[in-house]
Every structure is written in structure tokens, then in C-alpha cells.
Design an enzyme around this catalytic site. Structure first.
Site, mmCIF file in Angstrom:
data_model
loop_
_atom_site.group_PDB
_atom_site.id
_atom_site.type_symbol
_atom_site.label_atom_id
_atom_site.label_comp_id
_atom_site.label_asym_id
_atom_site.label_seq_id
_atom_site.Cartn_x
_atom_site.Cartn_y
_atom_site.Cartn_z
ATOM 1 N N MET A 11 0.859 -1.174 0.000
ATOM 2 C CA MET A 11 0.000 0.000 0.000
ATOM 3 C C MET A 11 0.902 1.234 0.000
ATOM 4 S SD MET A 11 -2.663 -1.146 2.943
ATOM 5 C CE MET A 11 -3.224 0.527 3.145
ATOM 6 N N LYS A 15 0.590 2.739 -6.574
ATOM 7 C CA LYS A 15 0.080 1.862 -7.638
ATOM 8 C C LYS A 15 -1.037 2.510 -8.442
ATOM 9 C CE LYS A 15 -1.298 -1.496 -5.295
ATOM 10 N NZ LYS A 15 -0.948 -0.773 -4.081
ATOM 11 N N GLU A 87 -6.311 -2.759 -8.227
ATOM 12 C CA GLU A 87 -6.747 -3.568 -7.081
ATOM 13 C C GLU A 87 -6.875 -5.037 -7.492
ATOM 14 O OE1 GLU A 87 -6.667 -2.053 -4.333
ATOM 15 O OE2 GLU A 87 -7.199 0.042 -4.688
#
Ligand SMILES: [Zn+2]
Length: 230
Positions: A11, A15, A87
């Protein structure tokens, strides 16, 4: 030749920002893509980044067949040169296989972005299948940092202020879900993950009279080692 590329990271490593940049770069060259995401922090049908950028996206539901979805677009006369899949850790193994088929049989590039491991440091099913099938795996170069300044390689789950290593694999952060309390995530280096030493725990320990601040690391050992079965 089209490729299945998996951009992986923790995290906070940017990204989603890179996913949006990738879409921008390809569309600026006249290519046409589809953007997919699942459970973005900003809600359904949107791909958002922590830097404040966002754009519309197709939500990947559990029963969505990605192969069918792309074939449907192509049959309807829509050009599809590439997919941006954010995701991707939350996609099923079958959905990752559908992405591979899109690459191989439709010659469409697939750029998948995801976190590799969950808060227990175990691979997400979607990431596992991507690591197995991708033509290329690229570890993102923007490194997330632990509170101690080391490179963060783990995503710790914090429930009501305390780090946990058991529970459902998928609980979206910043939510209050039933009995489980307020769930947040914090990136940590492996050392502090193993010692369950979040920034908050480190601050508390530093304020405690028994602990000298420079002894934080040695004083914070968990009561028992973390094992796979937890
Ligand atoms: Zn650390």
C-alpha cells in the site's frame, strides 16, 4: 505482441497513481483502453489515487467474466487495445486466467496493479495467480516507508488502534464494520511487522518510563512468534 504485466507493491507505493498514468500515456498515443478496479477506497466504478486523481472505471464484481466483458466490447464495435486493472489482488484466480486469455487470444495488453500480500503476509489469490501467469512482474520503485524509515514491505491491519494478525482476508480500510471496529492499514518494515510495532505502539513505548527510546526494537518483542496458522 501483447503482454500480461503485474505491477506489484505495498500500500502507499503509488500503484493507483501509476495505473492512471499508464492509462494517460497509452490514450495519449491514440490507444483505447478499459479500466477495471475492485473496491477502490473512493467507492464503486472509480479508480482513485492518494494524490487526488481519479477517473471512472468498471467495477469487477465476483461474478464478472473479464474475458466475456472484453469480447462484449469488441463485438459491440468498440476498440480495445489495453486493460488497466487496479486492485487486482482482489480478483479471483479465475478472473486472472480470463485476463491471460484476453492477452493471448485478443492481443490486448493487460496492465494489472496490486498488493501482493495481505495483513497476515500471505498472498492474495489474485496476486498469486498473477505472479504465476504474468509475462512480467514489476515491483514498483516508489517505496513506501515504515515509521522507522526503512523500506516497508508489509501491510499491517490495525483494528481500533491495535495491530491484528487474524481475521477476514479482505476488509477495506477506514470503515467501521459491525463488531470488528475501525479498520485501518499501516505499512511496516518486516522487523516492525514481526514485532507488531506500529507507529502508535512505538510512540506509546517511547513515552513509557520503563523503556528507553533507543531500546524500542528490543523491548517490543511479541509474546509469541507469528506462525502460518495464525
Ligand atoms: Zn520499521
Amino acid at each position: 505482441m501483447a503482454e500480461l504485466v503485474f505491477f506489484s507493491g505495498t500500500m502507499d507505493c503509488g500503484k493507483s497513481t501509476l495505473a492512471l498514468q499508464m492509462d494517460h500515456n497509452h490514450s495519449a498515443r491514440g490507444r483505447v483502453g478499459l479500466i477495471f478496479t475492485k473496491m477502490d477506497r473512493a467507492g464503486s466504478n472509480v479508480l482513485s489515487s492518494r494524490l487526488g486523481l481519479s477517473r471512472g472505471a468498471l467495477e469487477v464484481s465476483d461474478d464478472l467474466d473479464l474475458w466475456e466483458a472484453v469480447v462484449h466490447c469488441a463485438t459491440a464495435g468498440r476498440r480495445v487495445d489495453y486493460l488497466v486493472c487496479d486492485e487486482a489482488q482482489f480478483y479471483s484466480a479465475a478472473q486472472v486466467e480470463q485476463l491471460a486469455r484476453v492477452v493471448d487470444e485478443m492481443d490486448v495488453d493487460v496492465f494489472a496493479f496490486g498488493i501482493t500480500a495481505d495483513f497476515r503476509t500471505e498472498l492474495f489469490p489474485g496476486s498469486k495467480r498473477l505472479l504465476e501467469l504474468a509475462d512480467r512482474v514489476q515491483v514498483l520503485q516508489v517505496e513506501a516507508l515504515c515509521w522507522c524509515g526503512r523500506r516497508a514491505t508489509t501491510n499491517a491491519r490495525v483494528v481500533d488502534g491495535a495491530m491484528v494478525v487474524e481475521g477476514e482476508q479482505v476488509v477495506v480500510g477506514d470503515t467501521k464494520s459491525g463488531q470488528s471496529g475501525v479498520v485501518e492499514y499501516e505499512v511496516l518494515c518486516r522487523r516492525h511487522y514481526m514485532r507488531r510495532m506500529t507507529a502508535h505502539a512505538a510512540r506509546s513505548a517511547a513515552l513509557s518510563p520503563e523503556v528507553l527510546p533507543f531500546d524500542l526494537d528490543v523491548c517490543a518483542l511479541p509474546p509469541r512468534p507469528i506462525t502460518q496458522s495464525e
